[in-house]
Structures are given as C-alpha cells and as structure tokens.
Design an enzyme around this catalytic site. Structure first.
Site, PDB file in Angstrom:
ATOM      1  N   ASN A   2       0.974  -1.174  -0.039  1.00 38.34           N
ATOM      2  CA  ASN A   2      -0.020   0.230   0.034  1.00 38.34           C
ATOM      3  C   ASN A   2       1.021   1.068  -0.072  1.00 38.34           C
ATOM      4  O   ASN A   2       1.326   1.645   1.079  1.00 38.34           O
ATOM      5  CB  ASN A   2      -0.715  -0.098   1.364  1.00 38.34           C
ATOM      6  CG  ASN A   2      -1.919   0.911   1.236  1.00 38.34           C
ATOM      7  OD1 ASN A   2      -1.712   1.972   0.337  1.00 38.34           O
ATOM      8  ND2 ASN A   2      -2.817   1.093   2.358  1.00 38.34           N
ATOM      9  N   ARG A  51      -1.754  -1.878  -3.853  1.00 32.68           N
ATOM     10  CA  ARG A  51      -2.986  -0.647  -4.113  1.00 32.68           C
ATOM     11  C   ARG A  51      -2.474   0.346  -5.375  1.00 32.68           C
ATOM     12  O   ARG A  51      -1.289   0.939  -5.185  1.00 32.68           O
ATOM     13  CB  ARG A  51      -3.063  -0.055  -2.959  1.00 32.68           C
ATOM     14  CG  ARG A  51      -4.172   0.972  -2.730  1.00 32.68           C
ATOM     15  CD  ARG A  51      -4.319   1.432  -1.597  1.00 32.68           C
ATOM     16  NE  ARG A  51      -5.401   2.581  -1.494  1.00 32.68           N
ATOM     17  CZ  ARG A  51      -5.660   3.243  -0.369  1.00 32.68           C
ATOM     18  NH1 ARG A  51      -5.139   2.978   0.838  1.00 32.68           N
ATOM     19  NH2 ARG A  51      -6.588   4.163  -0.520  1.00 32.68           N
ATOM     20  N   HIS A 108     -11.085   6.232  -2.890  1.00 27.46           N
ATOM     21  CA  HIS A 108     -11.366   5.462  -1.676  1.00 27.46           C
ATOM     22  C   HIS A 108     -12.080   4.414  -1.963  1.00 27.46           C
ATOM     23  O   HIS A 108     -12.807   3.683  -0.872  1.00 27.46           O
ATOM     24  CB  HIS A 108     -11.993   6.618  -0.558  1.00 27.46           C
ATOM     25  CG  HIS A 108     -11.266   7.586   0.113  1.00 27.46           C
ATOM     26  ND1 HIS A 108     -11.535   8.719   0.345  1.00 27.46           N
ATOM     27  CD2 HIS A 108      -9.761   7.464   0.429  1.00 27.46           C
ATOM     28  CE1 HIS A 108     -10.575   9.558   1.079  1.00 27.46           C
ATOM     29  NE2 HIS A 108      -9.431   8.996   0.785  1.00 27.46           N
ATOM     30  N   LEU A 132     -13.724   9.444   6.626  1.00 30.83           N
ATOM     31  CA  LEU A 132     -13.127  10.843   7.089  1.00 30.83           C
ATOM     32  C   LEU A 132     -11.435  10.519   7.529  1.00 30.83           C
ATOM     33  O   LEU A 132     -11.602  10.122   8.887  1.00 30.83           O
ATOM     34  CB  LEU A 132     -14.030  11.326   7.977  1.00 30.83           C
ATOM     35  CG  LEU A 132     -15.493  11.725   7.691  1.00 30.83           C
ATOM     36  CD1 LEU A 132     -16.359  12.121   8.934  1.00 30.83           C
ATOM     37  CD2 LEU A 132     -15.453  12.310   6.573  1.00 30.83           C
ATOM     38  N   GLY A 133     -10.433  10.828   6.780  1.00 29.37           N
ATOM     39  CA  GLY A 133      -9.200  10.697   7.167  1.00 29.37           C
ATOM     40  C   GLY A 133      -8.665  11.868   6.964  1.00 29.37           C
ATOM     41  O   GLY A 133      -9.279  12.963   6.690  1.00 29.37           O
ATOM     42  N   ARG A 137      -6.593  19.604   1.934  1.00 29.72           N
ATOM     43  CA  ARG A 137      -7.323  19.979   0.785  1.00 29.72           C
ATOM     44  C   ARG A 137      -8.610  20.727   0.938  1.00 29.72           C
ATOM     45  O   ARG A 137      -9.298  20.244   2.066  1.00 29.72           O
ATOM     46  CB  ARG A 137      -7.496  18.660  -0.086  1.00 29.72           C
ATOM     47  CG  ARG A 137      -6.115  18.298  -0.985  1.00 29.72           C
ATOM     48  CD  ARG A 137      -6.418  16.691  -1.183  1.00 29.72           C
ATOM     49  NE  ARG A 137      -6.072  15.765  -0.463  1.00 29.72           N
ATOM     50  CZ  ARG A 137      -6.123  14.476  -0.553  1.00 29.72           C
ATOM     51  NH1 ARG A 137      -6.839  13.976  -1.506  1.00 29.72           N
ATOM     52  NH2 ARG A 137      -5.756  13.653   0.452  1.00 29.72           N
ATOM     53  N   ARG A 146      -6.821  15.715  15.865  1.00 27.05           N
ATOM     54  CA  ARG A 146      -6.222  15.445  17.391  1.00 27.05           C
ATOM     55  C   ARG A 146      -5.943  16.896  18.002  1.00 27.05           C
ATOM     56  O   ARG A 146      -6.419  17.320  18.878  1.00 27.05           O
ATOM     57  CB  ARG A 146      -5.534  14.444  17.550  1.00 27.05           C
ATOM     58  CG  ARG A 146      -6.081  13.153  17.637  1.00 27.05           C
ATOM     59  CD  ARG A 146      -4.818  11.895  17.534  1.00 27.05           C
ATOM     60  NE  ARG A 146      -4.313  12.069  16.248  1.00 27.05           N
ATOM     61  CZ  ARG A 146      -3.575  10.887  15.937  1.00 27.05           C
ATOM     62  NH1 ARG A 146      -3.566   9.829  16.429  1.00 27.05           N
ATOM     63  NH2 ARG A 146      -2.985  10.845  14.781  1.00 27.05           N
TER      64      ARG A 146
HETATM   65  P1  ADP Z   1      -5.123   8.745   5.987  1.00 32.34           P
HETATM   66  O1  ADP Z   1      -5.058   7.312   5.748  1.00 32.34           O
HETATM   67  O2  ADP Z   1      -6.015   9.425   4.765  1.00 32.34           O
HETATM   68  O3  ADP Z   1      -3.648   9.425   6.048  1.00 32.34           O
HETATM   69  P2  ADP Z   1      -6.338   8.286   8.269  1.00 32.34           P
HETATM   70  O4  ADP Z   1      -7.573   7.442   8.134  1.00 32.34           O
HETATM   71  O5  ADP Z   1      -5.077   7.671   9.084  1.00 32.34           O
HETATM   72  O6  ADP Z   1      -5.690   9.152   7.061  1.00 32.34           O
HETATM   73  O7  ADP Z   1      -6.880   9.692   9.113  1.00 32.34           O
HETATM   74  C1  ADP Z   1      -6.101  10.894   9.637  1.00 32.34           C
HETATM   75  C2  ADP Z   1      -6.941  11.769  10.552  1.00 32.34           C
HETATM   76  O8  ADP Z   1      -7.445  10.958  11.505  1.00 32.34           O
HETATM   77  C3  ADP Z   1      -6.116  12.816  11.225  1.00 32.34           C
HETATM   78  O9  ADP Z   1      -6.798  14.039  11.282  1.00 32.34           O
HETATM   79  C4  ADP Z   1      -5.922  12.101  12.683  1.00 32.34           C
HETATM   80  O10 ADP Z   1      -6.013  13.664  13.673  1.00 32.34           O
HETATM   81  C5  ADP Z   1      -7.193  11.740  12.862  1.00 32.34           C
HETATM   82  N1  ADP Z   1      -7.177  10.583  13.972  1.00 32.34           N
HETATM   83  C6  ADP Z   1      -6.569   9.411  13.681  1.00 32.34           C
HETATM   84  N2  ADP Z   1      -6.590   8.622  15.128  1.00 32.34           N
HETATM   85  C7  ADP Z   1      -7.128   9.703  15.988  1.00 32.34           C
HETATM   86  C8  ADP Z   1      -7.773   9.492  17.424  1.00 32.34           C
HETATM   87  N3  ADP Z   1      -7.436   8.452  18.093  1.00 32.34           N
HETATM   88  N4  ADP Z   1      -8.625  10.385  17.718  1.00 32.34           N
HETATM   89  C9  ADP Z   1      -8.851  11.490  16.982  1.00 32.34           C
HETATM   90  N5  ADP Z   1      -8.381  11.734  15.676  1.00 32.34           N
HETATM   91  C10 ADP Z   1      -7.790  10.703  15.073  1.00 32.34           C
END
Ligand code: ADP
Length: 387
Positions: A9, A87, A175, A203-204, A235, A279
């Site tokens: 990945n 991926r 996604h 939502l990441g 973004r 966070r």
């Molecule tokens: P990507 O795979 O797109 O890089 P992720 O799915 O890992 O992203 O999500 C990243 C986001 O999730 C960040 O904004 C991070 O702050 C939030 N996040 C991850 N773990 C936690 C947690 N335990 N509590 C609050 N927010 C979290």
C-alpha cells in the site's frame, strides 16, 4: 508450508505492507517504510506484535522495495509467496476489476499519472521494482477508482461539453478499496438495511463520501481528482473554480502555487493555521481551530445532503477512517444537521466508539466501522489465486 499474500500500500510518503496467510487470511507480518522518498526508515513486526527490525535505507524506490521483499523472505522462511497485491490509486475508465499486471497494463497505468500525480507514480515504481524481483509470482493491481464504476453515466458526468467526458474527464471517485471493505462488512452490522440506502463517510486525512444501494456505489463526492468534495486535512474540497481563475489572473499565482494551495495548504490546516491533525485541533483553544472543525462538519453534512437524491433517502450512515472512527464530537456534530430527518445519536454509545451509535428511536441507523483497505485486497487476492 503456508501460502502467503503480500499486500503493498504505497502512499506519497510511506510504503505500508502486510503479509497474510492465504488459508485463514490472518496477518503474519506487517511493516512500513516511513519517509519513503527522503529518508526511508523500515520497521517490521511479526504476529507477536514485537518490532524486530528497524533500519534506515537508501532513498531509491527499487532498493527500498527489494530490501522490504528480502526482509519479508527472511522472516517467512519455509513459506511460499503466492501472490503480491498492489494498491493503485487510479485505474481510469479501463480497469473496473483487480487486474493481473504485465508490461501493457503498466504502460496503460502510466498514462494515468497526470490524473493522480501525487500517488500514481509511487504506486507504479513499487510495482516495477517488485516485478523485477519476482517475475514468476502473479502481481495484481487493486484500484481506488474501480468500486465507483457502478455509477450511472449521469453520476459520472461533469456539466462541461460532452467531448470532455469522452476524453476521460469524468467523476472517477476514490477511496474505493475502503468503500469495498465497508460494503463487504456492512451486512454483519446492519443486516437487511445494509442493502438499502447507505452513505459511507470516509473521514481521514483525505475525506470523501460514497452513497450506495445494494452495497454498490451510486454516487461519490470525489471527482476527476481527489481534490473534489469534502474539506480534508490539507485540501479544501469543492470550491468555486472562479477562485482559481482569480488567483491566476489577478493575483499572479503560478500553477504550482495554486497546486500547493489546493493540495497542501488548505482544509483543516489552512483554515486553522495550526495543523491538519484533527487531534491537535480538538485539543486547541485557538478560535481558528474551532472554525476549522465547524466548517469541516458543516461541509460534510452539506455533501451528505447532496448525495441523497441519488439514492432517494437514507437508511444507514457509516463513519470510517481516522476521524470517522475516533472522533465522537465530529460524528455527533455532523449528525446534528440531520435531526430534522429523525436521525438521533446515542451520546453514550457514540463516546465509546461502539459499532452502532444511533439511538433506538433513530429513523436512520448510524455505525462506526473501522476500514481496512489491505484486508480487502488480501481477501480478493486469495479468491483470485484459488480460482
Ligand atoms: P489517511 O489514511 O488519509 O492518511 P487516516 O485515516 O489515518 O488518514 O486519518 C487521519 C486523521 O484521523 C487525522 O486527522 C488524525 O488526527 C485523525 N485521527 C486518527 N486517530 C485519531 C484518534 N485516536 N483520535 C482523533 N483523531 C484521530
């Protein structure tokens, strides 16, 4: 002797990998190369969860991939690598299914680099290096766009002259592996409602929505590129395209400057002026952090509403990915925009991040389901090889 599946990945800054056993799809080994391009640092952990390798590597993709494969080989002595799954962010119009990779497929995928310049080149470099190392093992590409190829012609169309759509400027959506994983697991959670009108909110750092019916994608918020739709970590998501014309024509922005603004300097990070990490924003007392969070939720709710006509209502809302899985405040804030539809969240369940967080009298069921893009690739690869 076990048969193993390696899943790669590759992102723009990291290369994650997992090694699954083919018989029970359990993970044997897992690892990551962080700072993939500048200062690659490899770690690897086994089933017992202990990190047992950590080392710095030379920053060259093929060497990084060969070292990873070598370490996987050492750690998997006596077992057979049956398939390598990769991926790939963009499969264009052509690749609607997982695809066995050969030179022709690689050439076709290279043509899609301009459509995903931040991810596609890394994905393909990793594939190439991996094929050089193992030309006798089947290597399969799994695309983030494929799941959305069930969209209708209308859902894919931008209101530009039709010749653009014919030339490939359509809503591809992204996604897709995450949505495919959720659609495969949703029946365990929501039983018969899973096949009804569902919206999944991924939502990441990147964020998007997928509206589904019969567990298939009907419409999605990301578009031709992964810039469209929701506000994200860095973004902005969907903005008035006139802003870009104004910045270029009146404010002297270069294309690179606009690209940097749109990919790196906007979203949660740009609005808060603090961070793209939810966070950090949730902990901050800065009023701009609060504005960024409120805007994130408002825009997510607005886009959820915009998908409702395509599935004619809503039975199930699912939250997933880093923010969706871990931030009760964000979930309840987004859900509060739908109280007029009879959507009720149970605050206690929501705070505990349990899988069903809607109240018993809610007209719409709400779930929190952790996504796992690598697991769906492993499952699919196992099916492919055993046929
Ligand atoms: P990507 O795979 O797109 O890089 P992720 O799915 O890992 O992203 O999500 C990243 C986001 O999730 C960040 O904004 C991070 O702050 C939030 N996040 C991850 N773990 C936690 C947690 N335990 N509590 C609050 N927010 C979290």
């Amino acid at each position: 002797m076990q048969s193993l599946i390696i899943v790669f990945n590759a992102g723009s800054s990291s290369l994650k990998f997992s090694v699954y056993r083919m018989d029970d799809l359990k993970i044997n080994l897992q690892g990551e190369v962080e700072n993939f391009v500048t200062k690659p640092n490899l770690w690897l952990k086994s089933e017992s969860k202990k990190k047992y390798i950590e080392k710095n590597l030379f920053p060259e993709t093929s060497k990084v991939v060969w070292t990873v494969l070598e370490e996987i080989n050492k750690a998997s002595k006596g077992h057979k690598i049956a398939v390598i799954a990769h991926r790939v962010v963009h499969g264009g119009k052509l690749y609607k299914q997982p695809t066995l990779i050969n030179a022709e497929v690689l050439d076709n995928l290279r043509e899609l680099i301009p459509l995903a310049p931040l991810h596609q080149p890394y994905n393909l470099d990793v594939i190439e290096a991996s094929m050089e190392a193992y030309n006798n093992i089947p290597q399969v590409a799994y695309f983030d766009t494929s799941f959305h190829r069930s969209q209708s012609y209308l859902a894919e169309l931008f209101p530009l002259p039709l010749k653009y759509a014919n030339e490939g400027i359509i809503r591809y959506g992204f996604h897709g592996l995450s949505y495919q994983y959720i659609s495969s697991k949703l029946p365990h959670y929501a039983e018969e409602k899973a096949h009804k009108r569902v919206i999944v909110a991924h939502l990441g750092n990147g964020a998007s929505l997928c509206a589904m019916k019969n567990l298939k994608s009907v419409s999605t918020s990301m578009g031709f590129t992964a810039l469209d739709g929701l506000m994200m970590g860095t973004r902005p998501g969907n903005i008035d395209p006139g802003i870009i014309l104004y910045l270029v024509n009146e404010r002297g922005y270069s294309i690179e400057g606009v690209q940097d603004l749109l990919y790196e300097k906007s979203g949660l990070k740009g609005v808060s002026g603090i961070s793209n990490d939810m966070r950090a924003l949730l902990k901050s007392n800065d009023p701009n952090a609060e504005i960024a969070i409120e805007l994130f939720c408002y825009i997510a709710a607005k886009h959820i509403s915009s998908l409702l006509p395509s599935i004619q209502g809503l039975d199930v809302l699912v939250f997933t990915a880093g923010i969706g899985e871990n931030c009760p405040q964000i979930r309840s804030h987004i859900c509060s925009y739908f109280s007029w539809l009879g959507l009720r969240v149970d605050d206690k369940l929501n705070r505990k991040n349990t899988s069903k967080i809607s109240a018993h009298n809610s007209k719409i069921e709400v779930y929190v389901i952790p996504t796992n893009e690598e697991a769906i690739m492993a499952e699919e690869a196992a099916k492919l090889i055993s046929h």
